[in-house]
Design a protein around this motif. Structure first.
Motif, short mmCIF file in Angstrom:
data_model
loop_
_atom_site.label_atom_id
_atom_site.label_comp_id
_atom_site.label_asym_id
_atom_site.label_seq_id
_atom_site.Cartn_x
_atom_site.Cartn_y
_atom_site.Cartn_z
N SER A 53 -4.05 29.85 14.15
CA SER A 53 -4.85 28.75 13.63
C SER A 53 -4.00 27.87 12.71
N GLN A 54 -4.47 26.65 12.51
CA GLN A 54 -3.82 25.74 11.56
C GLN A 54 -4.29 26.09 10.16
N LYS A 68 -10.04 26.40 16.83
CA LYS A 68 -9.29 25.22 17.31
C LYS A 68 -9.85 23.97 16.65
N LYS A 97 -1.95 31.07 6.26
CA LYS A 97 -1.61 32.26 7.08
C LYS A 97 -1.70 33.54 6.24
N THR A 145 -9.33 23.76 9.97
CA THR A 145 -8.30 24.14 9.00
C THR A 145 -8.68 25.51 8.47
#
Length: 338
Positions: A249-250, A224, A253, A227
């Protein structure tokens, strides 16, 4: 007159034990060197090929000589080779499945594109643990159609991204952590608690217990505000968790896999990595020419997991395969010296 060559080979599919016999002395082809093998590391693929034979790879030709991790001394230089000379100490990734390339023999051919010089104070057994591990990790991390990370350097600057590597104490994980850190990434990894310190010594920022019942949630929480640079799966069975973490997650991917990925969720990309592909793209020279020689000589790269020398001589190759097969070797790599 060519030197006498001997090999520990599989005479036929699933043959046991390996047969130790004379083998043709290899000649150096274009872009190749001949190395007098001083140490060869053993990898899971070596015992799987003996156990499964054609059920694993139906195109293997016999007699088959295994061994992909070779350290030794250059005894012959082929046409169009300028980066090595006779007498150089080297370590390399053996190429393909032809007998002349196998490491379990006294003399082996190596393609120079996956060979690196080693400093005089680095032992052959120590060096031999690196090639397949670093090649697999580098293919996952740097190939354009995989994680496509920033390239490694001797003086990396943090880039603010975090990479998830599952199984950091494995041979591939060991190399992946070091490469990712040398590329400026923060690394989160998993291992059993006894290997937490080992992973941190490699440069991992955080290490999580992969046996924990809350591992998935712990990793999602840890990412959290981060990046994510993607994920790297090394052990079978962990894909599902890594897919979930990366998906939530940001960032990137993408998950590189050392196993065949199945049930990839929507919104995540995953692909299986093969170590040999770096021979045909820019990742081979990036690692074996540009990064590793200087990193080894300046002590900025560790040859780990530590070698566990099973014995000296070709007759110990079968002993090493049996030991690997039986499991229980952790944060070490089995090596035979010749």
């Amino acid at each position: 007159m060519a030197p006498v060559n001997k090999a520990a080979s599989l005479s036929e599919p699933k043959a046991y034990p390996l047969k130790i016999d004379s083998s043709p002395y290899p000649t150096a082809g274009d872009g190749e060197i001949i190395v007098k093998v001083a140490a060869a590391a053993v990898n899971p693929m070596d015992w799987y090929i003996q156990l499964l034979g054609n059920d694993l790879f139906n195109w293997i030709q016999y007699p088959y000589i295994g061994g992909t991790d070779i350290a030794g001394t250059v005894v012959e230089v082929g046409p169009n080779v300028s980066k090595f000379k006779v007498g150089d100490r080297v370590v390399g990734l053996a190429g393909g499945f032809k007998p002349r390339f196998g490491g379990f023999q006294n003399y082996a051919a190596l393609e120079v594109k996956t060979v690196t010089p080693i400093p005089d104070d680095l032992g052959f057994a120590e060096a031999s643990v690196v090639p397949l591990g670093i090649a697999t990790a580098a293919c996952a991390l740097y190939q354009k159609d995989f994680l496509a990370l920033d390239h490694p350097s001797l003086n990396p600057k943090p880039n603010g991204k975090t990479l998830l590597i599952w199984a950091g104490a494995s041979s591939v994980g060991t190399n992946a952590i070091q490469l990712a850190v040398a590329s400026g990434y923060e690394v989160y990894t998993t291992s059993s608690p006894k290997n937490f310190d080992y992973c941190k010594q490699l440069g991992a920022a955080r290490v999580f217990d992969y046996h924990s019942p809350t591992i998935t949630q712990d990793l999602i929480e840890a990412f959290k505000g981060k990046t994510c640079a993607g994920g790297f799966v090394i052990h079978q069975g962990s894909e599902k968790i890594v897919f979930k973490v990366v998906r939530q997650s940001q960032g990137n991917k993408f998950v590189a896999c050392a196993v065949n990925p199945t049930n990839v969720p929507e919104g995540v990309q995953a692909k299986m990595v093969f170590a040999g592909t770096l021979r045909d793209n820019e990742v081979g020279p990036l690692i074996f020419d540009q990064f590793l020689p200087a990193a080894l000589s300046q002590k900025k790269y560790q040859c780990l997991p530590k070698p566990l020398v099973v014995g000296h001589g070709l007759e110990h190759v079968q002993v090493a395969l049996d030991k690997g097969k039986s499991g229980g070797v952790s944060a070490q790599k089995l090596v035979v010296t010749l």
